[in-house]
Write an enzyme that holds these catalytic residues in place. Sequence first.
Site, mmCIF file in Angstrom:
data_model
loop_
_atom_site.group_PDB
_atom_site.id
_atom_site.type_symbol
_atom_site.label_atom_id
_atom_site.label_comp_id
_atom_site.label_asym_id
_atom_site.label_seq_id
_atom_site.Cartn_x
_atom_site.Cartn_y
_atom_site.Cartn_z
ATOM 1 N N LEU A 37 0.726 -1.113 -0.187
ATOM 2 C CA LEU A 37 0.083 -0.035 -0.025
ATOM 3 C C LEU A 37 0.840 1.110 0.188
ATOM 4 O O LEU A 37 0.494 2.300 0.380
ATOM 5 C CB LEU A 37 -1.021 0.005 1.279
ATOM 6 C CG LEU A 37 -2.031 -1.263 1.257
ATOM 7 C CD1 LEU A 37 -2.841 -1.217 2.391
ATOM 8 C CD2 LEU A 37 -2.736 -1.437 -0.017
ATOM 9 N N SER A 129 7.317 -4.180 -19.709
ATOM 10 C CA SER A 129 6.779 -2.973 -20.226
ATOM 11 C C SER A 129 7.414 -2.730 -21.557
ATOM 12 O O SER A 129 8.473 -3.191 -21.887
ATOM 13 C CB SER A 129 7.207 -1.927 -19.404
ATOM 14 O OG SER A 129 7.010 -0.477 -19.770
ATOM 15 N N TYR A 154 13.849 3.315 -14.545
ATOM 16 C CA TYR A 154 12.682 2.376 -14.389
ATOM 17 C C TYR A 154 12.830 1.573 -15.739
ATOM 18 O O TYR A 154 12.404 0.120 -15.329
ATOM 19 C CB TYR A 154 11.348 3.430 -14.684
ATOM 20 C CG TYR A 154 10.236 2.596 -14.992
ATOM 21 C CD1 TYR A 154 9.570 1.504 -13.984
ATOM 22 C CD2 TYR A 154 9.510 2.509 -16.316
ATOM 23 C CE1 TYR A 154 8.250 0.732 -14.370
ATOM 24 C CE2 TYR A 154 8.493 1.692 -16.503
ATOM 25 C CZ TYR A 154 8.004 0.795 -15.583
ATOM 26 O OH TYR A 154 7.141 -0.136 -15.899
ATOM 27 N N LYS A 158 13.030 -3.172 -15.624
ATOM 28 C CA LYS A 158 12.278 -3.907 -16.498
ATOM 29 C C LYS A 158 13.141 -5.054 -17.254
ATOM 30 O O LYS A 158 12.974 -6.317 -17.265
ATOM 31 C CB LYS A 158 11.280 -3.236 -17.235
ATOM 32 C CG LYS A 158 10.098 -2.630 -16.421
ATOM 33 C CD LYS A 158 9.358 -3.755 -15.423
ATOM 34 C CE LYS A 158 8.145 -2.933 -14.405
ATOM 35 N NZ LYS A 158 7.634 -3.854 -13.600
ATOM 36 N N LEU A 204 -1.456 10.152 -20.053
ATOM 37 C CA LEU A 204 -2.087 10.698 -20.928
ATOM 38 C C LEU A 204 -3.834 10.785 -20.611
ATOM 39 O O LEU A 204 -4.421 11.572 -20.403
ATOM 40 C CB LEU A 204 -2.037 10.191 -22.418
ATOM 41 C CG LEU A 204 -3.151 10.910 -23.427
ATOM 42 C CD1 LEU A 204 -2.935 12.473 -23.472
ATOM 43 C CD2 LEU A 204 -2.857 10.444 -24.746
ATOM 44 N N ASP A 302 10.462 11.431 -25.069
ATOM 45 C CA ASP A 302 9.287 10.606 -25.544
ATOM 46 C C ASP A 302 9.780 10.213 -27.110
ATOM 47 O O ASP A 302 10.350 10.799 -27.759
ATOM 48 C CB ASP A 302 8.376 11.628 -25.762
ATOM 49 C CG ASP A 302 7.157 11.668 -24.714
ATOM 50 O OD1 ASP A 302 7.033 10.427 -24.074
ATOM 51 O OD2 ASP A 302 6.186 12.728 -24.781
HETATM 52 C C1 WQD Z 1 1.321 8.763 -23.916
HETATM 53 C C2 WQD Z 1 1.349 10.007 -24.831
HETATM 54 C C3 WQD Z 1 2.801 11.646 -24.543
HETATM 55 C C4 WQD Z 1 0.571 13.397 -20.959
HETATM 56 C C5 WQD Z 1 4.607 5.643 -20.043
HETATM 57 C C6 WQD Z 1 6.031 4.847 -19.542
HETATM 58 C C7 WQD Z 1 6.041 3.636 -20.091
HETATM 59 C C8 WQD Z 1 4.737 2.766 -19.642
HETATM 60 C C9 WQD Z 1 3.704 3.555 -20.125
HETATM 61 C C10 WQD Z 1 5.103 1.681 -17.642
HETATM 62 C C11 WQD Z 1 2.540 10.303 -25.347
HETATM 63 C C12 WQD Z 1 1.413 12.227 -24.677
HETATM 64 C C13 WQD Z 1 0.844 12.691 -22.156
HETATM 65 C C14 WQD Z 1 0.167 14.719 -21.437
HETATM 66 C C15 WQD Z 1 0.674 14.360 -23.806
HETATM 67 N N1 WQD Z 1 4.899 2.720 -18.223
HETATM 68 N N2 WQD Z 1 1.116 13.206 -23.570
HETATM 69 N N3 WQD Z 1 0.126 15.314 -22.902
HETATM 70 O O1 WQD Z 1 5.068 7.900 -21.931
HETATM 71 O O2 WQD Z 1 3.919 6.586 -23.688
HETATM 72 O O3 WQD Z 1 4.631 5.637 -21.492
HETATM 73 O O4 WQD Z 1 3.503 4.775 -19.538
HETATM 74 O O5 WQD Z 1 5.623 0.666 -18.045
HETATM 75 O O6 WQD Z 1 7.113 2.981 -19.559
HETATM 76 O O7 WQD Z 1 6.990 5.982 -20.166
HETATM 77 O O8 WQD Z 1 2.614 7.233 -21.608
HETATM 78 O O9 WQD Z 1 0.674 8.198 -20.895
HETATM 79 O O10 WQD Z 1 2.521 9.516 -20.398
HETATM 80 O O11 WQD Z 1 2.076 9.395 -22.662
HETATM 81 O O12 WQD Z 1 0.632 14.879 -24.960
HETATM 82 O O13 WQD Z 1 -0.121 15.615 -20.441
HETATM 83 O O14 WQD Z 1 0.602 11.008 -24.682
HETATM 84 O O15 WQD Z 1 3.786 12.650 -25.155
HETATM 85 O O16 WQD Z 1 2.875 10.558 -26.728
HETATM 86 P P1 WQD Z 1 4.054 6.854 -22.411
HETATM 87 P P2 WQD Z 1 1.873 8.815 -21.369
#
Ligand code: WQD
Length: 341
Positions: A37, A129, A154, A158, A204, A302
């Site tokens: 938790l 991941s 991170y 993995k 996102l 990214d």
């Molecule tokens: C998704 C897309 C952003 C927020 C992450 C980790 C990865 C995995 C999954 C665990 C991207 C865009 C985001 C915002 C935006 N986790 N975005 N505005 O980065 O693909 O992956 O989570 O294992 O390891 O890195 O996911 O949801 O952060 O972003 O434009 O406010 O949304 O640029 O293209 P990401 P995300």
Amino acid sequence: MSHKSKILVTGGCGYIGAHTIVDLIENGYDVISVDNLSRATTQLLAGIADITSVQVKNYAIDLCIAKDIATLFAQHPDISGIIHFAAYKSVPESVAQPLSYYHNNLASLINLLQMVQQYEVPYFVFSSSCSVYGNTQQLPVTEDTPLPRAESPYGNTKQIGEEIIRDFSHTHSGSRHALLRYFNPVGAHPTALIGEIQPIPQNLVPYITQTAIGKRPQLTVFGNDYDTRDGICLRDYIHVCDIAHAHTLALRYLAQSTADNRCEVFNLGSGTGNTVLEAIAAFERVAQMPLPYVIGARREGDAAAVYADNQKARALLGWQPRYDLDDMMRTAWIWEQRNTQ
Ligand code: WQD
């Protein structure tokens, strides 16, 4: 008397863990959870009980403390499978606190594998991941795509976690292992009784739903000058219930497998990529409201585009994603509205 397999789910109070517990219960498994938790509450356990009428017991122990896990296994020597979700998962936090990430994510894994060895637990499923692929240029990514150096501590936990399990599988013939590489899990259970909880949105879709409900003024789309069809980052969004069901299928696969290889890796993605603007459009369609957003600068680290080749999971696990992007947004939105009340 019918015999049910007892599965230990670590991180059972978290987002993917909770959805997986529901799927396991619906497929006849007995489940116990270990979750300290530190990054979750028991809220989702209550939701699991509402959906399944089963009150899953959670042991709030720290998997990094070997003697506490040993005590748990002494109480449950009949555990027949482990699904190991429990881990820290924030990319930026891992950059700021690498030792905490390496220690938490790897010591816990090693302690669990020692129990696999000692108690001859036959099946082990590991949460990996798509971050292991880093900024790969090869699209779609297959399980054989060479792994570049990880982009963050991170992601490295993995990669190293996978290697530890692979090495262990070479020497330990008593267990079989599945490494599941999740792409971008989103959405919520269709009952809206469990879903993702991110008080400060890290990803996102929670950012989209929190903006729509008025907790955030607007969404910033990170960059519009990428080499993609609309200049916007492209990802492989996959419904959390589809991810969850893959774990049930992975346990069945491991139980049936007679392959020499005791460690198999599977991509869990939809197989298609969508850009952030396409995700926003899907949200606006299902929520029937405009989403306030602005285009901002690129976010450091990214990749332009990542999406999965999921043929291996389809062929060997019999897995088939059932939810499309609209379903992902619809269920995330219903959950947000219910969870915000
Ligand atoms: C998704 C897309 C952003 C927020 C992450 C980790 C990865 C995995 C999954 C665990 C991207 C865009 C985001 C915002 C935006 N986790 N975005 N505005 O980065 O693909 O992956 O989570 O294992 O390891 O890195 O996911 O949801 O952060 O972003 O434009 O406010 O949304 O640029 O293209 P990401 P995300």
